[in-house]
Design an enzyme around this catalytic site. Sequence first.
Site, PDB file in Angstrom:
ATOM      1  N   GLU A  38       0.819  -1.209   0.000  1.00  0.00           N
ATOM      2  CA  GLU A  38       0.000   0.000   0.000  1.00  0.00           C
ATOM      3  C   GLU A  38       0.857   1.266   0.000  1.00  0.00           C
ATOM      4  O   GLU A  38       1.741   1.429   0.847  1.00  0.00           O
ATOM      5  CB  GLU A  38      -0.948  -0.002   1.210  1.00  0.00           C
ATOM      6  CG  GLU A  38      -1.839   1.229   1.310  1.00  0.00           C
ATOM      7  CD  GLU A  38      -2.730   1.443   0.090  1.00  0.00           C
ATOM      8  OE1 GLU A  38      -3.292   0.459  -0.420  1.00  0.00           O
ATOM      9  OE2 GLU A  38      -2.854   2.603  -0.365  1.00  0.00           O
ATOM     10  N   THR A  82      -6.318   2.436  -5.218  1.00  0.00           N
ATOM     11  CA  THR A  82      -6.059   0.995  -5.104  1.00  0.00           C
ATOM     12  C   THR A  82      -6.843   0.202  -6.143  1.00  0.00           C
ATOM     13  O   THR A  82      -6.318  -0.709  -6.787  1.00  0.00           O
ATOM     14  CB  THR A  82      -6.449   0.473  -3.705  1.00  0.00           C
ATOM     15  OG1 THR A  82      -5.579   1.048  -2.734  1.00  0.00           O
ATOM     16  CG2 THR A  82      -6.323  -1.046  -3.618  1.00  0.00           C
ATOM     17  N   HIS A 198      -1.120   3.400   4.746  1.00  0.00           N
ATOM     18  CA  HIS A 198      -2.121   4.221   4.055  1.00  0.00           C
ATOM     19  C   HIS A 198      -2.265   5.531   4.809  1.00  0.00           C
ATOM     20  O   HIS A 198      -2.250   5.550   6.033  1.00  0.00           O
ATOM     21  CB  HIS A 198      -3.464   3.463   4.030  1.00  0.00           C
ATOM     22  CG  HIS A 198      -4.501   4.076   3.137  1.00  0.00           C
ATOM     23  ND1 HIS A 198      -5.133   5.259   3.439  1.00  0.00           N
ATOM     24  CD2 HIS A 198      -4.999   3.663   1.947  1.00  0.00           C
ATOM     25  CE1 HIS A 198      -5.976   5.551   2.462  1.00  0.00           C
ATOM     26  NE2 HIS A 198      -5.916   4.605   1.544  1.00  0.00           N
ATOM     27  N   ASP A 257       1.075   0.381  -5.104  1.00  0.00           N
ATOM     28  CA  ASP A 257      -0.100   0.700  -5.925  1.00  0.00           C
ATOM     29  C   ASP A 257      -0.136   2.141  -6.423  1.00  0.00           C
ATOM     30  O   ASP A 257      -0.579   2.405  -7.536  1.00  0.00           O
ATOM     31  CB  ASP A 257      -1.416   0.322  -5.221  1.00  0.00           C
ATOM     32  CG  ASP A 257      -1.643   1.037  -3.904  1.00  0.00           C
ATOM     33  OD1 ASP A 257      -0.674   1.558  -3.312  1.00  0.00           O
ATOM     34  OD2 ASP A 257      -2.805   1.065  -3.447  1.00  0.00           O
ATOM     35  N   HIS A 258       0.339   3.072  -5.609  1.00  0.00           N
ATOM     36  CA  HIS A 258       0.307   4.494  -5.997  1.00  0.00           C
ATOM     37  C   HIS A 258       1.107   5.297  -4.988  1.00  0.00           C
ATOM     38  O   HIS A 258       1.568   4.754  -3.990  1.00  0.00           O
ATOM     39  CB  HIS A 258      -1.135   5.022  -6.074  1.00  0.00           C
ATOM     40  CG  HIS A 258      -1.962   4.684  -4.862  1.00  0.00           C
ATOM     41  ND1 HIS A 258      -1.815   5.321  -3.656  1.00  0.00           N
ATOM     42  CD2 HIS A 258      -2.902   3.728  -4.656  1.00  0.00           C
ATOM     43  CE1 HIS A 258      -2.650   4.794  -2.782  1.00  0.00           C
ATOM     44  NE2 HIS A 258      -3.315   3.820  -3.343  1.00  0.00           N
TER      45      HIS A 258
END
Length: 428
Positions: A38, A82, A198, A257-258
Amino acid sequence: KGSQLDPIKKFIKENNVPANVEYKGVAKGKNVIIIHLESLQQFVINKKWKGEEITPNINKFYKDKNTLAYDNFFNQVGQGKTADAEMMLENSLFGLAEGSAMVTDGTTNTFQSMPALMQQNGYSTAAFHGDVASFWNRDNAYKSFGYQYFFSKQYYTLKKGYVSGYGMKDKLFLQQSAKYLEQLPQPFYAKLITVSNHYPYGIEKKNVSIDKWDTGDSTVDPYVQTAHYLDQSIGELLNYLKKTGLYNKSTIMMYGDHYGISNNHKPAIAKILGLKGVTNYDLAMFQKVPFMIHSPGLKGGVNHNYSGEIDVMPTLLNLLGIKTPGAYQFGHDINSKQYNQIVAFRNGDFVSKKYTKYGGDLYLTATGEQVTDETPAQKQEVKKIQDYVNKELEYSDKIINGDLLRFAKLDWFKKVNKSDYSYNMKSA
Ligand code: GP9
Ligand code: MN
């Protein structure tokens, strides 16, 4: 009258590149374990803070002789974050320009997804995530993707303090997930979605084992601590997989993911990167995320191709030796000798081998030098890249918005029957 898929088919065929034969099938028959890291960004890899590696376990994995890593690999997500990453990774289709395609179209659309394909190739398939099943509409989209099992929050033993933010704390989540994982019929295709790293990077004292950064931006500074905790949870999981023998029977893929640190935090980003200030070029490069594949016998190393999440499925499929001729996939095998090195961002910006466009500014990718007065020749080159980017986004959107894959007939793919699956523990 031709089908709406015809021009898309033509575009994909024209831009097709042959997959790399040296890598073909090297992971054949192995279990596939996908670990979703994450919000982990590439810049933390091999980076130290106060003399300590931020992600020592992931770094070790990155450098392993059997790990193929990609250090110019970009996230390409839009608002679906996500969910967009999941959409790209398992379908080689982009998320939408607005909203989350997994939410708006995940229930009803037809897909030719990785889990379904793997199942048709003899694998069992499972997704694991310590949040409620309905988040990002996973409980429906995963049926469309062909996941046999979805272990969401309801499948985990939860005690006081086990959950923080969007779900179970990574160490606890991965410990319990591993117990399920080892019971899956082999070979399996499994994806584990972590969540502790996150935003807003909350972590309780007892899990802190590295100091905060000191940029003075209180949103950004604890990121290093949750990233460090995520890394420890990965270290524990890898040890467990080694102990049970699964490590040597599996191809393990990890990806970020980012971004975790948004472009609203420029002064903090500059401080972390050791720059005086950040340009749009720096922000573009800041969109790199880790992508690495470990498989016993795989010839490792670092591949520098400019690539992105859309390319994961074709790259993996080649390693697994699964052919998908005529597939409606917008990515390409990154290991291909003819890989095109054009990475589309969801808003039409891009990174390519020669040019980077970000926030309306144009740069030379190799040096970061801004191009203000394009020569006619440069204009021509940039236009060609931009046309390609616009077309792939447009065609991907057409497929999702028009549910066009319901018309796609490919002899290597059997249509998914969503009603085959039920993920509810209580009703199962
Ligand atoms: C929640 C998690 C977070 O289940 O996957 O999604 P994000 O906010 O990163 O898109
Ligand atoms: Mn995310």
